[in-house]
Design a protein around this motif. Structure first.
Motif, mmCIF file in Angstrom:
data_model
loop_
_atom_site.group_PDB
_atom_site.id
_atom_site.type_symbol
_atom_site.label_atom_id
_atom_site.label_comp_id
_atom_site.label_asym_id
_atom_site.label_seq_id
_atom_site.Cartn_x
_atom_site.Cartn_y
_atom_site.Cartn_z
ATOM 1 N N THR A 76 2.853 0.765 -5.238
ATOM 2 C CA THR A 76 1.817 1.347 -4.387
ATOM 3 C C THR A 76 2.273 2.658 -3.770
ATOM 4 O O THR A 76 3.467 2.931 -3.617
ATOM 5 C CB THR A 76 1.446 0.395 -3.235
ATOM 6 O OG1 THR A 76 2.539 0.313 -2.309
ATOM 7 C CG2 THR A 76 1.099 -0.997 -3.745
ATOM 8 N N GLU A 129 1.927 3.442 -0.676
ATOM 9 C CA GLU A 129 2.567 3.163 0.618
ATOM 10 C C GLU A 129 4.051 2.855 0.437
ATOM 11 O O GLU A 129 4.896 3.357 1.189
ATOM 12 C CB GLU A 129 1.873 1.999 1.308
ATOM 13 C CG GLU A 129 2.404 1.726 2.707
ATOM 14 C CD GLU A 129 1.707 0.565 3.386
ATOM 15 O OE1 GLU A 129 1.965 0.358 4.596
ATOM 16 O OE2 GLU A 129 0.920 -0.137 2.732
ATOM 17 N N ARG A 162 5.881 6.177 -0.388
ATOM 18 C CA ARG A 162 6.082 7.037 0.774
ATOM 19 C C ARG A 162 7.185 6.514 1.686
ATOM 20 O O ARG A 162 8.022 7.282 2.191
ATOM 21 C CB ARG A 162 4.764 7.190 1.549
ATOM 22 C CG ARG A 162 3.739 8.081 0.862
ATOM 23 C CD ARG A 162 2.581 8.394 1.783
ATOM 24 N NE ARG A 162 1.772 7.208 2.065
ATOM 25 C CZ ARG A 162 0.696 6.860 1.362
ATOM 26 N NH1 ARG A 162 0.291 7.598 0.347
ATOM 27 N NH2 ARG A 162 0.005 5.783 1.694
ATOM 28 N N GLU A 163 7.203 5.203 1.914
ATOM 29 C CA GLU A 163 8.217 4.624 2.789
ATOM 30 C C GLU A 163 9.607 4.692 2.149
ATOM 31 O O GLU A 163 10.604 4.932 2.841
ATOM 32 C CB GLU A 163 7.849 3.182 3.125
ATOM 33 C CG GLU A 163 6.647 3.049 4.035
ATOM 34 C CD GLU A 163 6.827 3.808 5.345
ATOM 35 O OE1 GLU A 163 7.889 3.656 5.985
ATOM 36 O OE2 GLU A 163 5.922 4.570 5.715
#
Length: 280
Positions: free
Chosen positions: A85, A87, A90-91
């Motif tokens: 994903t 998310e 990005r993390e």
């Protein structure tokens, strides 16, 4: 007492069939003489016939795994595989900066932009492609897309050596230091030629094309072998050449397992080098 080995971190998904993903990375790291560490991003339900489903790990758990090993054991090189994903991507990118992994540091970082399994099963959410381009590629020492991933990421359809070189140029615009455009899916070419480039050098690495279907985990194994070589402090061209030799032999030794496509095999390294792998 055994001397402490070099270390490598894989940030990827788990393959319940053991042929790809985290499992392929760990056995390749071992065969190449490095201690493997993991940050699991997803749990897949798969076997030799394909992927039946997958569940993402919460992003905060993924990043906690990275921080736990990086701040205690240290990381000599790292790679990503299936990230699932936007998310999570990005993390992960933010966390790599925090623990000083990536092209702007002394810790090499390999991005294998896994978007689909070899059976064609989707392993990456659609919205995550842009996150790979903008978040991971600029941090990467090397990216290792196959031709399907090149098309998904750039729109370039590689059909020959010339378009392979064009794809490398387009991919480098996203910010990685090096790109390896893998040619294994270019079946019209009698040789299996991968192209390594930093925008100045264009290095063709030719390999034998074996008549086997048992190639599950081949991309993961190549990226892991390169990462292990980088952990051993080889430069990128030498690390990629070592990885190319490793995967070529692993494909040659691939074995049937289950009713579908069997995995490539790193066992040859153990059989022929009982004491230690050849890498320093």
């Amino acid at each position: 007492m055994t001397p402490t080995p070099r270390t490598a971190l894989t940030i990827a998904g788990s393959d319940s069939g053991g042929g790809a993903g985290i499992q392929a990375d760990l056995r390749t790291f071992f065969a190449c003489g490095v201690h493997g560490m993991t940050a699991i991003t997803a749990v897949t339900v798969q076997n030799s016939l394909g992927v039946q489903g997958f569940t993402e790990i919460p992003p905060e758990v993924v990043t906690a795994q990275i921080k736990a090993v990086a701040t205690d054991m240290g990381v000599n090189a790292a790679k990503t595989g299936m990230l699932a994903t936007a998310e999570i991507i990005r993390e992960v990118a933010k966390t790599l900066d925090e623990v000083h992994i990536g092209r702007s540091t002394n810790v090499p970082f390999v991005v294998d932009p896994v978007a689909a399994s070899m059976h064609g099963d989707a392993l990456l959410r659609e919205e995550a492609l842009e996150a790979i381009r903008t978040e991971l590629f600029p941090r990467a020492t090397l990216i290792t897309p196959n031709l399907d991933e090149v098309r998904l990421l750039t729109g370039v359809d590689v059909t020959d050596r010339e378009s392979q070189r064009h794809a490398a140029d387009v991919l480098l615009e996203f910010g990685s230091q090096w790109v390896l455009v893998k040619g294994g899916h270019l079946e019209e070419d009698p040789d299996c030629v991968d192209l390594l480039s930093d925008g100045v050098q264009y290095i063709e690495l030719s390999g034998h094309r074996y008549p086997t279907k048992h190639t599950h985990g081949g991309g993961d194994t190549l990226a892991s072998a390169i990462t292990a070589s980088l952990a051993h402090e080889l430069g990128v061209p030498d690390a990629v050449a070592e990885g190319k030799r490793f995967i070529e032999r692993s494909v040659a030794e691939g074995y049937p397992l289950g009713a579908g496509i069997g995995p490539v095999s790193p066992f040859w390294r153990l059989e022929h080098h009982q004491a230690k792998p050849t890498l320093r």
